[in-house]
Every structure is written in C-alpha cells, then in structure tokens.
Design a protein around this motif. Structure first.
Motif, PDB file in Angstrom:
ATOM      1  N   ARG A 165       0.623  -1.048   0.152  1.00  0.00           N
ATOM      2  CA  ARG A 165       0.005   0.037  -0.039  1.00  0.00           C
ATOM      3  C   ARG A 165       0.915   1.244  -0.009  1.00  0.00           C
ATOM      4  O   ARG A 165       0.535   2.036  -0.746  1.00  0.00           O
ATOM      5  N   GLN A 182      -6.137   9.278  11.312  1.00  0.00           N
ATOM      6  CA  GLN A 182      -7.714   9.391  11.353  1.00  0.00           C
ATOM      7  C   GLN A 182      -8.118   9.563  12.842  1.00  0.00           C
ATOM      8  O   GLN A 182      -7.531   8.496  13.666  1.00  0.00           O
ATOM      9  N   GLU A 237     -12.788  15.551  10.605  1.00  0.00           N
ATOM     10  CA  GLU A 237     -12.254  15.046   9.422  1.00  0.00           C
ATOM     11  C   GLU A 237     -11.872  15.955   8.294  1.00  0.00           C
ATOM     12  O   GLU A 237     -11.110  16.007   7.541  1.00  0.00           O
ATOM     13  N   ARG A 277     -16.146   3.519  12.919  1.00  0.00           N
ATOM     14  CA  ARG A 277     -16.406   3.976  11.466  1.00  0.00           C
ATOM     15  C   ARG A 277     -17.224   2.809  10.575  1.00  0.00           C
ATOM     16  O   ARG A 277     -16.724   1.802  10.574  1.00  0.00           O
ATOM     17  N   THR A 282     -16.927  -2.876   5.143  1.00  0.00           N
ATOM     18  CA  THR A 282     -16.728  -1.307   5.616  1.00  0.00           C
ATOM     19  C   THR A 282     -15.173  -1.016   5.906  1.00  0.00           C
ATOM     20  O   THR A 282     -14.656  -0.084   5.351  1.00  0.00           O
ATOM     21  N   LYS A 283     -14.322  -2.026   6.265  1.00  0.00           N
ATOM     22  CA  LYS A 283     -13.119  -1.893   6.434  1.00  0.00           C
ATOM     23  C   LYS A 283     -12.315  -1.662   5.170  1.00  0.00           C
ATOM     24  O   LYS A 283     -11.283  -1.067   5.283  1.00  0.00           O
ATOM     25  N   ALA A 284     -13.005  -1.936   3.981  1.00  0.00           N
ATOM     26  CA  ALA A 284     -12.409  -1.792   2.588  1.00  0.00           C
ATOM     27  C   ALA A 284     -12.383  -0.290   2.328  1.00  0.00           C
ATOM     28  O   ALA A 284     -11.683   0.151   1.454  1.00  0.00           O
ATOM     29  N   THR A 301     -12.830   2.294   4.736  1.00  0.00           N
ATOM     30  CA  THR A 301     -12.448   3.095   5.973  1.00  0.00           C
ATOM     31  C   THR A 301     -11.235   4.174   5.582  1.00  0.00           C
ATOM     32  O   THR A 301     -10.324   3.544   5.038  1.00  0.00           O
ATOM     33  N   GLY A 302     -11.482   5.353   5.898  1.00  0.00           N
ATOM     34  CA  GLY A 302     -10.511   6.339   5.353  1.00  0.00           C
ATOM     35  C   GLY A 302     -10.371   6.851   4.144  1.00  0.00           C
ATOM     36  O   GLY A 302      -9.600   7.592   3.742  1.00  0.00           O
ATOM     37  N   TYR A 354     -14.498   6.484  -0.984  1.00  0.00           N
ATOM     38  CA  TYR A 354     -15.087   5.359  -1.760  1.00  0.00           C
ATOM     39  C   TYR A 354     -16.741   4.889  -1.393  1.00  0.00           C
ATOM     40  O   TYR A 354     -16.751   5.055   0.009  1.00  0.00           O
ATOM     41  N   LEU A 401     -17.775   9.089   7.957  1.00  0.00           N
ATOM     42  CA  LEU A 401     -17.372  10.454   8.288  1.00  0.00           C
ATOM     43  C   LEU A 401     -16.515  10.928   6.940  1.00  0.00           C
ATOM     44  O   LEU A 401     -16.119  12.122   6.919  1.00  0.00           O
ATOM     45  N   ASN A 434      -7.068  11.144  -2.062  1.00  0.00           N
ATOM     46  CA  ASN A 434      -6.662  10.036  -2.645  1.00  0.00           C
ATOM     47  C   ASN A 434      -6.062   9.054  -1.498  1.00  0.00           C
ATOM     48  O   ASN A 434      -5.320   8.031  -2.049  1.00  0.00           O
ATOM     49  N   GLN A 435      -6.286   9.280  -0.293  1.00  0.00           N
ATOM     50  CA  GLN A 435      -5.707   8.204   0.591  1.00  0.00           C
ATOM     51  C   GLN A 435      -6.499   6.734   0.253  1.00  0.00           C
ATOM     52  O   GLN A 435      -7.313   6.559   0.157  1.00  0.00           O
ATOM     53  N   MET A 436      -5.430   5.815   0.456  1.00  0.00           N
ATOM     54  CA  MET A 436      -6.104   4.415   0.367  1.00  0.00           C
ATOM     55  C   MET A 436      -6.350   3.881   1.617  1.00  0.00           C
ATOM     56  O   MET A 436      -5.938   4.393   3.048  1.00  0.00           O
ATOM     57  N   SER A 437      -7.169   3.141   1.767  1.00  0.00           N
ATOM     58  CA  SER A 437      -7.600   2.254   3.067  1.00  0.00           C
ATOM     59  C   SER A 437      -6.508   1.505   3.764  1.00  0.00           C
ATOM     60  O   SER A 437      -5.761   0.768   2.696  1.00  0.00           O
ATOM     61  N   GLN A 438      -6.255   1.530   4.934  1.00  0.00           N
ATOM     62  CA  GLN A 438      -5.560   0.595   5.576  1.00  0.00           C
ATOM     63  C   GLN A 438      -6.217  -0.768   5.656  1.00  0.00           C
ATOM     64  O   GLN A 438      -7.182  -0.897   6.024  1.00  0.00           O
ATOM     65  N   ASN A 496     -15.146  -3.960  11.253  1.00  0.00           N
ATOM     66  CA  ASN A 496     -15.454  -4.293   9.966  1.00  0.00           C
ATOM     67  C   ASN A 496     -16.893  -4.782   9.986  1.00  0.00           C
ATOM     68  O   ASN A 496     -17.242  -5.341  10.953  1.00  0.00           O
TER      69      ASN A 496
END
Lengths: 348, 348, 348, 348
Positions: free
Chosen positions: B19, B346, C16, C242, C286-288, C290-291, C294, C317, C342-346, D202
């Motif tokens: 990532r 975050q 946020e 979240r 949701t985890k995919a 988060t942050g 999308y 958020l 453009n942040q990617m999710s962790q 999640n």
C-alpha cells in the motif's frame, strides 16, 4: 431473609450488586437508590434484568434515613465523598455498612484528603472501618461494622502480593505494577474519554504516578510487612469493557524457584474459594474470570534478570467491586462465602 | 522510477508495504510474491486496494532468481528463517535488500540461533547487514546493502531510550518495559490465539521473560552505551488491531527534571520528521499514530519513587514494520525521508 | 490558495474536514470554530494532528461575521438548527457554503420542521440550496451557492439506487433498507448510549420507522423517478467506530440478470472516481473503505425470491460527510475531484 | 443424576454445553469428546472452567460405542455430516440424543443434501427426529428420541414469527429477514475470515440468498401455516463475539395495531420462561440477553409503509445452541425447563 438496600444502584458497581443480590438466595433487596434515574423501572436502566427484577429506582433522602429501618445491611455504591453522610447515619443506627467508595479505605484522614481533594467528614467512622480484602482481613471483617470494600486495582495487586510479603519472599524495593483495565472501571457517567469512538482501537496510560489507588495499595502493603512500602503504579485503559490484568515486577532477592513461590501461595491460599493459582505455563487472561469472583494468578521467575513477575486477572466489577462486597456480606453474616457468587465465566 | 519487488507481500507487513509503495511517487512495484495466494488478484486478498493496484500475486522461485534483474531494491517480508536464501542471492547480485524479518537483526549468529531455534545460513550477509533504526543508524543505512528492518516492539522501545542512554541520563539497572500490542502484530496466519472470539474482551501477557525481541533490544541498547544492558520485557496482547504502547520504567539516578529530559530529546530528535515529543501532560495513545510513521513519546518523572516513566506509541505495521522499511529505502536512495509516508492519522 | 473556514471543527465530521483540508494542496484553513474547546490547541483536541496543524480553536461570533471576509468558502459542520443563521449571512455576503447539517437537505420546509422538530429560519436560502450528492447532482453543484452535503445513511443508499431508478430497472414498491452504522455517526457529544461499555459487544436497532434521514432519502428517490417513493429504513448501531453498510432489498420486477445490473452501473458510474462496483461474488465490507471517499457496491440477484439485493459500504465520516464535502468543494472550484481525497484504506 | 456425554465438547457450542451442564444440579457429565484436544485437560482448553471441572478430553471411537452404556443422554455438538453415525448407533441402543448439528433439522433428505452438499446416511433416524424448538414443539419433544436442536439464526427468527403465523396475523408474501451475528457463530476452527484483525472494525454480509439456514427456516414456517413459505434471509458478520439480532420485515396485511400484536404474543408466550416481549418503545439489544437463554422480542408497526417490523435478540451460543439443548433435555426428562439456565445477563 437478610434485608438490604443499595445506595447508588444505577452505577455499574451498583448494577452488579443488584444483579448478584437478586440471585442470592438469602437476600431481599428493599430499595434501589439512584440520583440519575429516580422513578424509572430498574430494568429499563439495566435491560439485562428485565423480568428478573421488578423494582423502581428511588432517590433516597440522605437527610432523613427513615428507610434505614427497613434494612439489615446497607450497601453504598456512591461516588467518593458522597457516602460519608449515609455511612455515618447508618452506622449510628447500628446498621452494618459495606461501602464501595474510597471513603473508608485509607485510615489516615490527611492522606485521603490529599489524594482525593475533598474533606473527610466522618472521622469517627473511618477509625472503626475495616478494609474488606476478604482473603486477608477475614477475621476483622467478621466483626466489622463498616467495611471499606477495596478498589479494583488494589484487589488485583494486593491479593497476589500478600503471600509473598507475608512470607518475606521478596525485596520491598523496586515494586513496579503495570495494570490494564477495561473501560467499565470508569463508570457510567458520560464523558469524552469513555466514549466508544475515543476508546476503541486505542490504548493509553493515565494518572501516571498519581492514581488515587496508590495510597490505598501502599497502606495495605505496609501493614502486611509493618514497614513503609512505596510502589510504582501505572494504570492503562484498554479497549474492552471488563477486566483488570496487573503485571507486577518484583526483585527475586532470595533467589526463589517457581516451586517455592507456588508453595507460598498454596500455604496461604489453598483453601480459598476465589483464588486460582495457574501453573505449568498457563497465564491469567481477563476473559477467564469475567463474570466471576475469581482472582487468577500466575508467577514467572526470570533467572536472567533476577526478577519475579506476577500476573493477576480479575473482573473489575465483581472481585474488584460488587462480588467482593457480596463476599464481605457473606463473611459478616456467617454464610458460605460463595453464596450468590458461583457463576462460571462464559467462553468465548 | 525505482523498481522494487516484495517477497511475502500478502502478510500484514507486506500488505502495508504494498500500500505505501503504491502511493510512493518515485516507486514502481514489479512483483508481489505470495505463497498463500499464488495467482490471485492482489485486490481480492486486500480489498482495500481494489482499483488502487492491478497486480496478481505470484510465488517467486527462490532457487531461480531471474526476476531479480527486474528490480533495484528487494523488500523481504517473509517469516524469519525463510528470507536468508533470498537475501543471500539478491545481495550477491548487488541488489540492495530491506529485510523485515528477524534474520539479520541480531549480529551474533549464536544468539540468533538460540532464541529463534533455527540455524542461520547466511553468516556472511549477516556480518554486512545494518540495523535499520532510521533515527539512530541513518549514516550506516545510507551505505548499507542489507538493511535489517527493526522489530515492532524494539522500535517502540529503542527510539525513546536512545537519547537517554546516549546522554548517560539514566541508570542501566532495572530497566523494565511493559508493552501492549494489537493483534495484527501476530500476522495473518490463522491460529487459535488470534481468532476474534479468543482475543475480544480479553487481555493477557505472553512470552514473559522469553520473547524473541529481547536479544534484539539488548544488543542495540548495549551498542548505545558500549556496555552490556539487560532488560525486563513483557509483551501483552490487547483487543485492538493496530498499535503498540510501551511503558518503560527507568531509575532517575541523576535526579533529572522534566525539562532536562525534554532538552535531551530536543537535542537528539528536534529535526526528526517522525518523532513527536508530547509535553504539558499530554500522553501518547495508539490511535493518534495509527496509519502514520510517527513514534509519539512522553516522559513523566515520579519524584516519590525516583523513577522516569516513558510512554511511547507507534503503529506496529508502519513505524514498526512497513513504514520504517520505506523510510529506510528513502534514506538509501537519498530521497526525502517522508516520501510516501505523509498520511495523517484519522480520528476517531 | 482557496481560503476556507470551518464552523463546528471539533465534532467528528468537522475534525475529518480539518484533516482532509490540511492535506489538500490548494486549500488554506483560516479558522477552526468550536463551541466546546474555545481557545484550545486543535491538536490537543485531536492528538492525531499534533505537528500537522498548528491552530487554536476559536468560537466564531455568529452575530458578527467579520471573519467571513477572510474566506472564500465556508464549511458548516454544526448540529442541525444551528447552521441556518451562519449560512444565511455567509450567502448574503456572496460566499459559497457547504453545509454538513441537515438544514438544507430537505427542500420542503414543512417536512423539515415536522421531522426535525425545529423551525426553519432560512427559507430563502433553502430554496437556493443544492443537494450535494456529487455523482448525481454534479452539474447543479458546480453552480450552487449553498450546497447541502448529504447525510451519511442517504449517501450509502442513494448512490447504489440512483442508476437502478434512473434506468427504471426495479419496482418502486417494497424498497426495504437495513443499515448498520459504527458509533462515530452519533458524534462526539457525550451521552449514555455512545459510551464504550454500552456499545461494545452489543447491537441494536434504533429510530425504527422514524429516523430523520427517511424524508431526505425519499425526496431524493422521488426526484430520480418523478414519482413519490416510500421506503422502509431501519438503522442499527454496531460495535465499531467507522463505517456504514446498507443492505437494500428491491423487487426484481423486470427479471434482470446480474450482468444487466452491472451494465446499468457501468453506464452510469464507469468514470466515477469514487464508486467501486464489486463483481464475481466479492462483497463490500466497511474495512475496505475506511479512510477513503469510496462507495463500494455489489449486487446479488436472488432467483428464488425474485429480488435484487444490493450491499453498499462507505466511511460514514468521509464519503458520508467530510470527504463528500471536500469533493463538493472540488466540483465548485473546478478542481480534480480527487484532490485531497486519494488516501488508500489501511488493512487490517 | 442423569448421566450425559458430549461429542464435540471443545467447539464453542460444546463448551457452552459443558459449562451449563456442569452447573446443572441433576446432571453428571461422563465424557467430553474432542478430536482437536485429545488427552488435554478440559480447563486448559477452556480456562474459564479452571477449578470448575476436572476432566480431560478424549476422542470417542465412533465405531465402537462401548462408552454409550455409561450415559442416559447423548449430546452431539459435532459439525454437520459427522454426527449421523453417532446418532444412528446411540439411538439404536435406545439412548435419547440431542443433536446440535444441522443433520436432523431438515426432514427432506434431498433438500438437506442439496443445501449441505453431503449425503445423508441416516434416513431412518431423520424420519424419527423432532425439531427441538422448545416453545413451539414442546409436546413432540417430550416423546422424541432424536432431538434436532435448531440453528442459531432459525431460533432468532422462528420464535418471533410463530405467534404471528399461527394466528394468521400477517401476509406470507415479502418476508424479509436481515440478521446480524457475532463471530462466535462461526466456531473455533481457525480460518482467515474469523481472525481478530479481519473482523474488528468491519461489517459485511455473507451467503446472501444462499445461507444453509434458509431451508430450515422455510420448512418450519411452512409447517406453521401448512403452506409453502419463501423468505429472504441475509446474515451479516459484525465485530462482537456473541449474539444475534434479527430484523424482520412483514406486511401488515390486516392493519393490526401494536396492542393487537402484543395480545397475540401474550396468548402464545405469556407463560414462557425464556421469551421476553419488550413494550413501550424498548428494543432488544444483544447485550441484554448475552449469557442467558432468553429470546427478547419487540414489535413496531409502521403506518407509513404498512409493515410490521420485528426485532429479536438471542445469545447465539445459548438460546441459539447449548442453552436450548439443555432446555430440550429438561423437557425430555420432565424437569423444570429453567434448570441450569437461570443465569442473569451481566451489564455492561
């Protein structure tokens, strides 16, 4: 049936008291006091008890304790500072009181006032109070009129340390205690620091070198060895609801082996219903004690460093609060100590 | 563009590397190796990266490193024991390697073999490797061919201790470190102890006095002071996914004040992009560093006990693994150290 | 640089916004308003932003908007009811406003007043406001002066429904939506129902048949088809911080196949940066997201029952609040829509 | 004392059976079978039961059931497919069997084989089995030799639907059920999808339109109304350990009012020990039933949409598995149904 009343029945410790006493076959609850939920059905505040208990909350008048006549034993689960008046009147009426606040735990009024920042208004009662650490002070508790139920952290720390200090098995220097607590220890009063979104996926230390349980722990340890004991204590808030795990670092000044320590524990705790000594590499985890009055303990000797590491686990709201209070009541009344406290922990 | 390959790209550290490198403007990923997910779309294994990365996993042949020609830098995120062969061949081909396993962290082969229980088959490479703790060994890293990326616990411990040891600010006796880690530190390989239902609402200590990060920490501390340093280290598993909080107990042998310690930190870390010293009572919490390459540090002096208590917080998968690996790559290549690492955490 | 101010910067949506705008290369934040933390360093309220932002909170005087001259765009992240005055004055000064409250989302003043229980004091502004669902109302947003940033639940529901309703692909009868939200959706204002100990290990429905997002969703759906649409909507609170997952049940009245639906989504959303359509059995989690900004969507046809089941996932958020607000700003200003987003999710 | 044995005692349902039966005053456990932990102390696999139970795990030989003579009642908590042989032999020896797997829940062998993908090898026993939904099939259970203990989701769905279907209170069209389950429902067998780091923070749907509990639910509903009933069922995995919340959408075809529905529930369930109907706006939450055998139910009429929304909550491992199994045993043996099942839920 023993008749009891609970002041502060809608805080988390009060709620566990209410639940445990509802299931106690020799107890009848006469009133459930609450300042926040006056007039509400108790089971709407604690929906787990729907159909289990059919009482309403009522704010007890602390200036007119006519309700005191109804009961044999008073449980106070009020915040510190608030219970002094009630304890004073109840004990003047000859009632036995089990107080879950900090108000009667520290024998020295000045020390209490310094650490808690409030005046102590019940000095006479303080002198008569007994520190209710059941496995250590059982004989005194039997005769005590005012029982100061120990704090949650102190319970998790004093129980494993007692046999070692009593048997002079460790140095009193460099006692370092690092504790991890679930969030319920902070109570139900809403504030920013105990919101789900602030605590979840987060861990932090707090009150470093300044937590109010320090003088309570030190006084009790000092009594055990009749010398002044100073400890380092750091509590941490971790993202779970219940449980305290304490990791205790001691100097192995007498070069004891694991089996020596186990023997010391066996001598002192062999017949204790609520102490479990784990051996053969098993280590305490909070999940294994949640919902019970157990204190799980394991000991590890580190030969490289010359230290004894002790791990203890309790449910902060049961052995660390309401369960120990019920155990104290059982002792006072000559009941079997396990009455009302025999629930097994669920897993997972 | 710098061309890189990742061995072990589907473990959690490998996934964070993937990532972070995907978002690094000067890097091109050439392959993503995986033993568990060979042939699968990477974004089906890590659905967070759907539409962000369009590559498949391929199991690299460790006996035939023809793929080595494609890349400038090799990242190894394999389990310990597995990366030695790859590191050996890659370095013999003149490639620079950043290894996230433990295999090149401990300079003494015998110590490695004793604590990890496997033979070390790349002794020559071990001698050449550089310990990649960026803020401490930056100059050596610049020239290193094999960078041993530090362990997660060691990073959280060595960074706050370095200035104090370097400036001779504390006794080397009685260094006690109590760490709390999220579950992701144990990786993605399914086992009973990392199941949701086993970890949630639970906390426990593990590997007391025997964790494999002990020799790594002790070697690095000993190098800092050119004396043998022995520590007490106890890791704990807590119910959260990411983050390590380390609580470090030191003797305040020189009776330093808070501002003395802050000055020591300022001297050493003032210009460090990824070290944040919290002051005025603020304390590190893991949530504040999650998703970032920061190490947050605070110091508390306890005058009652004569100790310095240090708290540090990192994201175990970033500063404790993949982020530090990217930082090492940036150092090697003469890039700005923050490249690809500027994400803010975050909250909540 | 575009100069912006944020009213309500210390709620979670405001925080946020602050974080995202701090990372936006074309934006300069001029003030961070807060009623709760006036005078405090922003990074002490949001410690994740320590060293990232060096501003203090100031309570903006809503009666004297002299500060309005400093800015080009005003973000309002105040609770509903509070932002009307500020929006009124700001727009009278010719400023463009992005309002994250519910105050300008419902075009019918009476409907607003009925569901929210407060009077609407800015009817003229309400008439001019544009509903800021970016992918649906992009052209109107470009010209809008007051953008009503959509609610979190509505965003997760309207985005997947829009293509299907627009293409007349489903019956308007029996639209049932069952949503699951993390606790941060309830904000940072302390109350019993969002305490860690009340939410953890718990799930419940709330506001059944009465949630305030119902009229917002229904108005927007009705606009899409130019007919009145009635929905069943049930939100649930689940123990995570979240994310929103919405499960939507539709009648497959035209007997469509999966590939028909995918085609409809492709036609409408193929070029959308922030919509990801999952296929081949992958399902949103949701985890995919988060942050990230999308909205992940998947569709499943149930031939046994004749229904289309849609699952969508967003970060409540970000795409559900602050991220969509930034996207709206980017649209207004003619920026690339992904700027600052453009942040990617962790993972994990 | 009734003598029992448990096959599959170290899965989560088996562990709850073991715990509940240990606390049952009329039961003696004779063996605890386990394939994974043969020879191990049971309390090392389930450390909550340390000092509560002093037995070891033994792998029962399913080809030589000599151990069957020791017991009166056999509990099977094996995975589906594995229990058929044991049930066959045990019942041929005249023992009564309570089977917690899916193997005897679906009366139609073909339907079972289609949904579960394995052959059914005990057709005769299947014909004799009784579906053990206690409150619905009590009379049949009393006489049954093989009790098929219901699935967790079906229990949470059938109990609230039974009175409404029995009293013909709702349309059979458009029954939509959206369920949310904790992770323990997936068992203790390690796999990627139930790791802490994959589940925490999640939420996702799974097995949409294809979950194996669908035919079980539909068969039972069809039996209630003697007509074929088709349902829409979507399960979701949420980040908690225990509990199922089911949200059920029905058409209010007879325009019933809340009090009509309450009356229907009262008629059918007034004397049921383990059904709690919440009224006055109270809604079920899983925390309120965790650790208990309760099914909490609330009903909401939505006049806008013409629907009845029902919410139910159970502990998936107790009322949804082991608790209902013990209740079934109590029915079979003519015991009070609450024996061994009177624990109150803890809060928080």
């Amino acid at each position: 049936m023993v008749k009891v009343g609970i002041l502060g029945a809608t805080g988390y410790a009060g709620a566990e008291l209410t639940r445990l006493l509802t299931g106690h076959s020799a107890v009848q609850i006469k009133f459930l006091d609450s300042r926040s939920y006056n007039g509400k059905k108790y089971s709407s505040v604690y929906p787990n008890l729907y159909n289990e208990i059919d009482m309403h909350c009522n704010t007890a008048d602390l200036n007119n304790l006519s309700w005191i006549d109804e009961i044999d034993i008073l449980f106070c689960a009020l915040p510190h500072g608030l219970s002094q008046k009630a304890v004073k009147i109840a004990s003047s009426e000859g009632k036995r009181v089990i107080d879950l606040s900090a108000d009667f735990r520290i024998s020295n009024k000045g020390v209490y006032e310094q650490w808690y920042g409030v005046k102590h208004e019940a000095e006479e009662e303080l002198k008569k109070s007994v520190y209710g650490l059941c496995e250590v002070h059982r004989e005194d508790i039997k005769m005590g009129q005012i029982i100061a139920n120990p704090g949650c952290y102190p319970t998790s720390i004093l129980l494993p340390l007692y046999p070692l200090l009593k048997e002079d098995a460790t140095s009193l220097q460099n006692i370092i205690i690092d504790s991890k607590s679930g969030v319920s220890g902070a109570g139900r009063n809403p504030s920013d620091s105990i919101l789900f979104s602030q605590c979840n996926e987060n861990v932090k230390a707090y009150s470093i070198a300044s937590h109010r349980h320090i003088p309570e722990i030190e006084e009790q340890l000092s009594l055990m060895v009749e010398k002044e004991v100073i400890i380092q204590f750091t509590p941490h808030l971790i993202p779970m609801t219940r449980g305290i795990l304490s990791t205790i670092y001691l100097e192995n000044s007498k070069d004891l082996k694991s089996k020596d320590i186990e023997e010391i524990f066996n001598i002192n705790y062999k017949n204790e219903r609520f102490i479990r000594l784990l051996t053969e590499g098993d280590l305490p985890q909070t999940k294994a004690v949640t919902g019970t009055n157990y204190c799980d303990i394991a000991v590890k000797i580190d030969d490289r460093t010359g230290r004894i590491i002790i791990i203890s686990a309790i449910d902060n709201l049961i052995k660390g609060a309401a369960g120990q209070a019920v155990q104290n009541m059982n002792i006072i009344l000559g009941f079997d100590e396990g009455m009302g406290l025999n629930q097994m922990s669920q897993w997972p």
